[in-house]
Design a protein around this motif. Structure first.
Motif, PDB file in Angstrom:
ATOM      1  N   GLY A 147      -9.426  43.999  33.556  1.00  0.00           N
ATOM      2  CA  GLY A 147      -8.821  42.539  33.836  1.00  0.00           C
ATOM      3  C   GLY A 147      -8.732  42.309  35.233  1.00  0.00           C
ATOM      4  O   GLY A 147      -8.041  41.413  35.571  1.00  0.00           O
ATOM      5  N   GLY A 148      -9.746  42.943  36.230  1.00  0.00           N
ATOM      6  CA  GLY A 148      -9.543  42.695  37.537  1.00  0.00           C
ATOM      7  C   GLY A 148      -8.464  43.492  38.062  1.00  0.00           C
ATOM      8  O   GLY A 148      -8.392  42.958  39.286  1.00  0.00           O
ATOM      9  N   THR A 149      -7.821  44.288  37.693  1.00  0.00           N
ATOM     10  CA  THR A 149      -6.622  45.052  38.111  1.00  0.00           C
ATOM     11  C   THR A 149      -7.142  45.980  39.058  1.00  0.00           C
ATOM     12  O   THR A 149      -6.399  46.240  40.063  1.00  0.00           O
ATOM     13  CB  THR A 149      -5.946  45.799  37.026  1.00  0.00           C
ATOM     14  OG1 THR A 149      -6.714  46.675  36.315  1.00  0.00           O
ATOM     15  CG2 THR A 149      -5.385  44.705  36.004  1.00  0.00           C
ATOM     16  N   GLY A 150      -8.325  46.522  39.076  1.00  0.00           N
ATOM     17  CA  GLY A 150      -8.583  47.466  40.035  1.00  0.00           C
ATOM     18  C   GLY A 150      -8.856  46.520  41.554  1.00  0.00           C
ATOM     19  O   GLY A 150      -8.182  47.270  42.557  1.00  0.00           O
ATOM     20  N   MET A 151      -9.405  45.561  41.303  1.00  0.00           N
ATOM     21  CA  MET A 151      -9.679  44.689  42.506  1.00  0.00           C
ATOM     22  C   MET A 151      -8.251  44.136  43.030  1.00  0.00           C
ATOM     23  O   MET A 151      -8.174  44.261  44.374  1.00  0.00           O
ATOM     24  CB  MET A 151     -10.424  43.352  42.271  1.00  0.00           C
ATOM     25  CG  MET A 151     -10.695  42.317  43.237  1.00  0.00           C
ATOM     26  SD  MET A 151     -10.755  40.671  42.561  1.00  0.00           S
ATOM     27  CE  MET A 151      -9.333  40.323  41.852  1.00  0.00           C
ATOM     28  N   LEU A 152      -7.471  43.799  42.180  1.00  0.00           N
ATOM     29  CA  LEU A 152      -6.204  43.303  42.809  1.00  0.00           C
ATOM     30  C   LEU A 152      -5.334  44.359  43.340  1.00  0.00           C
ATOM     31  O   LEU A 152      -4.551  44.150  44.540  1.00  0.00           O
ATOM     32  CB  LEU A 152      -5.225  42.552  41.760  1.00  0.00           C
ATOM     33  CG  LEU A 152      -5.890  41.396  41.116  1.00  0.00           C
ATOM     34  CD1 LEU A 152      -4.890  40.844  40.141  1.00  0.00           C
ATOM     35  CD2 LEU A 152      -5.861  40.366  42.212  1.00  0.00           C
ATOM     36  N   THR A 153      -5.336  45.638  42.767  1.00  0.00           N
ATOM     37  CA  THR A 153      -4.712  46.858  43.347  1.00  0.00           C
ATOM     38  C   THR A 153      -5.307  46.971  44.629  1.00  0.00           C
ATOM     39  O   THR A 153      -4.637  47.543  45.665  1.00  0.00           O
ATOM     40  CB  THR A 153      -4.944  48.081  42.654  1.00  0.00           C
ATOM     41  OG1 THR A 153      -4.427  47.754  41.245  1.00  0.00           O
ATOM     42  CG2 THR A 153      -4.345  49.258  43.032  1.00  0.00           C
ATOM     43  N   ALA A 154      -6.611  46.968  44.774  1.00  0.00           N
ATOM     44  CA  ALA A 154      -7.145  47.231  46.459  1.00  0.00           C
ATOM     45  C   ALA A 154      -6.625  46.121  47.355  1.00  0.00           C
ATOM     46  O   ALA A 154      -6.755  46.341  48.450  1.00  0.00           O
ATOM     47  CB  ALA A 154      -8.569  47.513  46.182  1.00  0.00           C
ATOM     48  N   LEU A 155      -6.181  45.001  46.985  1.00  0.00           N
ATOM     49  CA  LEU A 155      -5.888  43.877  47.504  1.00  0.00           C
ATOM     50  C   LEU A 155      -4.264  43.717  47.908  1.00  0.00           C
ATOM     51  O   LEU A 155      -3.740  43.050  48.396  1.00  0.00           O
ATOM     52  CB  LEU A 155      -6.314  42.608  47.056  1.00  0.00           C
ATOM     53  CG  LEU A 155      -7.752  42.305  47.440  1.00  0.00           C
ATOM     54  CD1 LEU A 155      -8.260  41.155  46.504  1.00  0.00           C
ATOM     55  CD2 LEU A 155      -8.212  42.138  48.672  1.00  0.00           C
ATOM     56  N   GLY A 191       2.779  42.599  47.746  1.00  0.00           N
ATOM     57  CA  GLY A 191       2.160  42.854  48.656  1.00  0.00           C
ATOM     58  C   GLY A 191       0.494  42.479  48.507  1.00  0.00           C
ATOM     59  O   GLY A 191      -0.222  42.806  49.379  1.00  0.00           O
ATOM     60  N   LEU A 192       0.541  41.737  47.844  1.00  0.00           N
ATOM     61  CA  LEU A 192      -0.925  41.000  47.642  1.00  0.00           C
ATOM     62  C   LEU A 192      -1.191  40.348  48.742  1.00  0.00           C
ATOM     63  O   LEU A 192      -0.681  39.252  48.986  1.00  0.00           O
ATOM     64  CB  LEU A 192      -1.078  40.279  46.319  1.00  0.00           C
ATOM     65  CG  LEU A 192      -2.512  39.637  45.980  1.00  0.00           C
ATOM     66  CD1 LEU A 192      -3.483  40.883  45.679  1.00  0.00           C
ATOM     67  CD2 LEU A 192      -2.168  38.706  44.494  1.00  0.00           C
ATOM     68  N   ALA A 218      -1.625  44.558  45.334  1.00  0.00           N
ATOM     69  CA  ALA A 218      -0.916  44.424  43.963  1.00  0.00           C
ATOM     70  C   ALA A 218      -0.754  45.735  43.342  1.00  0.00           C
ATOM     71  O   ALA A 218      -1.411  46.855  43.592  1.00  0.00           O
ATOM     72  CB  ALA A 218      -1.438  43.493  42.915  1.00  0.00           C
ATOM     73  N   ARG A 219       0.621  45.826  42.391  1.00  0.00           N
ATOM     74  CA  ARG A 219       0.818  47.100  42.059  1.00  0.00           C
ATOM     75  C   ARG A 219       1.108  46.848  40.371  1.00  0.00           C
ATOM     76  O   ARG A 219       1.663  45.991  40.106  1.00  0.00           O
ATOM     77  CB  ARG A 219       2.034  47.719  42.342  1.00  0.00           C
ATOM     78  CG  ARG A 219       1.697  48.167  43.954  1.00  0.00           C
ATOM     79  CD  ARG A 219       3.173  48.560  44.444  1.00  0.00           C
ATOM     80  NE  ARG A 219       3.592  49.735  43.950  1.00  0.00           N
ATOM     81  CZ  ARG A 219       4.888  49.939  43.748  1.00  0.00           C
ATOM     82  NH1 ARG A 219       5.807  49.232  43.773  1.00  0.00           N
ATOM     83  NH2 ARG A 219       5.103  51.101  43.133  1.00  0.00           N
ATOM     84  N   PHE A 220       0.477  47.745  39.483  1.00  0.00           N
ATOM     85  CA  PHE A 220       0.665  47.321  38.064  1.00  0.00           C
ATOM     86  C   PHE A 220       1.526  48.692  37.524  1.00  0.00           C
ATOM     87  O   PHE A 220       0.930  49.933  37.622  1.00  0.00           O
ATOM     88  CB  PHE A 220      -0.791  47.353  37.241  1.00  0.00           C
ATOM     89  CG  PHE A 220      -1.311  46.113  37.801  1.00  0.00           C
ATOM     90  CD1 PHE A 220      -0.866  44.739  37.074  1.00  0.00           C
ATOM     91  CD2 PHE A 220      -2.385  45.853  38.797  1.00  0.00           C
ATOM     92  CE1 PHE A 220      -1.740  43.670  37.527  1.00  0.00           C
ATOM     93  CE2 PHE A 220      -2.941  44.736  39.192  1.00  0.00           C
ATOM     94  CZ  PHE A 220      -2.543  43.641  38.694  1.00  0.00           C
ATOM     95  N   LEU A 221       2.477  48.277  37.196  1.00  0.00           N
ATOM     96  CA  LEU A 221       3.635  49.634  36.671  1.00  0.00           C
ATOM     97  C   LEU A 221       4.087  49.390  35.278  1.00  0.00           C
ATOM     98  O   LEU A 221       3.950  48.630  34.635  1.00  0.00           O
ATOM     99  CB  LEU A 221       4.910  49.360  37.467  1.00  0.00           C
ATOM    100  CG  LEU A 221       4.618  49.223  38.831  1.00  0.00           C
ATOM    101  CD1 LEU A 221       5.940  48.802  39.826  1.00  0.00           C
ATOM    102  CD2 LEU A 221       3.992  50.398  39.780  1.00  0.00           C
ATOM    103  N   ASP A 222       4.221  50.805  34.821  1.00  0.00           N
ATOM    104  CA  ASP A 222       4.486  50.882  33.555  1.00  0.00           C
ATOM    105  C   ASP A 222       6.239  50.663  33.214  1.00  0.00           C
ATOM    106  O   ASP A 222       6.835  50.362  34.407  1.00  0.00           O
ATOM    107  CB  ASP A 222       4.174  52.460  32.945  1.00  0.00           C
ATOM    108  CG  ASP A 222       4.668  53.550  33.550  1.00  0.00           C
ATOM    109  OD1 ASP A 222       5.695  53.313  34.401  1.00  0.00           O
ATOM    110  OD2 ASP A 222       4.218  54.669  33.316  1.00  0.00           O
ATOM    111  N   ASP A 223       6.632  51.157  32.197  1.00  0.00           N
ATOM    112  CA  ASP A 223       8.071  50.677  32.055  1.00  0.00           C
ATOM    113  C   ASP A 223       8.877  51.769  32.601  1.00  0.00           C
ATOM    114  O   ASP A 223      10.208  51.751  32.756  1.00  0.00           O
ATOM    115  CB  ASP A 223       8.499  50.809  30.597  1.00  0.00           C
ATOM    116  CG  ASP A 223       7.993  52.015  29.818  1.00  0.00           C
ATOM    117  OD1 ASP A 223       7.632  52.923  30.334  1.00  0.00           O
ATOM    118  OD2 ASP A 223       8.063  52.062  28.578  1.00  0.00           O
TER     119      ASP A 223
END
Length: 377
Positions: free
Chosen positions: A149-157, A186-187, A159-164
């Motif tokens: 879903g492009g999360t790796g790309m956004l993380t490198a830029l 931070g994106l 972004a942070r994707f967090l669990d509960d």
């Protein structure tokens, strides 16, 4: 024999030879048969592999900028982006290709990782271009290895994707279902001139016609994986927002969706590349254009490189010839009607295996064959 002006605008012959090398082989064959002709190489692409080569070969002053990034399987990859000089006073443009940083060709057929492959390296390369100070980005997103879903790309830029529990989720498709919150504070912002994304995919992100169900099987996913991958992408879209149904959101395992959320514009790849390398003007001054791709099939008429080049050539009243690795049985007579001539490398070589074993040789032979058939106007 009157000297003629020839433009060679081919796509890569996927899996066998890149666009620039294919154009060069055709040129060698043509020049051997008609040494007095002027040949201009304008290799094409639609956003997948060969996009960097197309710009590097066609734009004067283009420079490759080497960077080592994290590959889709976490191994380092030596790749590069292309810096295009400012032509209109707006500042330089950075061209970044997903295929060379997070692409499926970086993994062997026995090393596909449908749940763990990611796009982090693509984001790292985008960040390198931003660090250099580009005013605009052109991003090619074909040939992805992942469904993250492009999360790796956004993380490198940034972004942070967090669990509960506030912990970063696992990379790749594996972590999507665990996303409880997306922290975009931070994106990094887009460059001043924005980002244009090149893709020939019009699928949305979700459902039977989305990224998981249509494209993940090509990346090693089993049938039982697809509903769970689609559910993960659905979770991502619920948290991240945006429009998962927008055309192209399903491209590159959902990277098209993530780029839309970032603020980028998605456009048909072949047309954008043609505009950026000045193909229309080149065709207007040419006597003949050669175009082609690895497999010319029933889908080629839907906007792939040869059909787009043929359309521009028709507008310029310039004859166009087709060279393909193979011309599939499902190609209608009408699909070939716009070409003054067509050559199949498979027919020249005698088999698909022979054509793929030495594509440069048979492309040169195709160029010579077309040149021998050319008549003075």
């Amino acid at each position: 024999m009157r000297a003629r002006s020839i433009v060679i605008a081919v796509d890569s012959f996927k899996g066998t030879i890149g666009a620039a090398a294919a154009a060069g082989a055709l040129a060698r064959g043509w020049a051997a048969a008609r040494p007095g002709d002027e040949i201009r190489l304008l290799p094409m692409a639609d956003g997948g592999e060969g996009t960097l080569d197309a710009f590097a070969a066609a734009v004067p002053g283009a420079r490759r900028m080497p960077v080592t990034v994290t590959g889709p399987d976490d191994h380092p990859v030596d790749a590069s982006w292309v810096l295009l000089p400012a032509g209109d006073g707006s500042g330089p443009t950075g061209v970044v290709e997903l295929a060379s940083t997070s692409g499926i060709e970086l993994l062997g057929p026995d090393a596909l990782r449908p749940w763990d492959a990611h796009t982090r390296g693509f984001g790292e390369m985008i960040a390198a271009a931003l660090d250099h100070g580009v005013a605009r980005l052109v991003l090619g997103i074909g040939s992805s290895a992942s469904t993250d879903g492009g999360t790796g790309m956004l993380t490198a830029l940034g972004a942070r994707f967090l669990d509960d529990r506030g912990r970063p989720v696992a990379p790749g498709a594996r972590g999507l279902a665990d996303i409880a919150r997306a922290d975009l504070t931070g994106l990094r912002p887009l460059p001043p001139g924005g980002a244009t994304v090149l893709s020939d995919v019009t699928h949305g992100l979700l459902g039977p016609a989305g990224a998981a169900h249509v494209f993940a099987p090509q990346k090693g996913a089993a049938p039982d994986d697809l509903p769970r991958m689609d559910a993960g992408l659905t979770r991502l879209s619920t948290v991240l927002g945006g429009d998962p149904d927008a055309p192209g959101s399903g491209a590159a395992g959902g990277t098209g969706y993530a780029l839309r959320v970032w603020g980028a514009d998605l456009v048909p790849g072949a047309g954008a590349v043609a505009d950026l390398i000045g193909l229309s003007a080149a065709l207007a001054a040419a006597d003949l254009v050669l175009t082609g791709e690895g497999s010319f099939d029933g889908q080629s008429a839907a906007g792939k490189v040869p059909t787009h080049v043929a359309r521009l050539a028709t507008d310029a009243a310039t004859p166009v010839a087709l060279v393909a690795g193979r011309i599939a049985d499902d190609v209608a007579v009408a699909d070939l009607a716009g070409f003054a001539a067509s050559v199949s490398l498979t027919v020249l070589a005698g088999s698909v295996a022979e054509a793929m074993a030495d594509p440069a040789r048979w492309l040169a032979e195709a160029g010579a064959s077309l040149a021998r058939g050319a008549t003075d106007a």
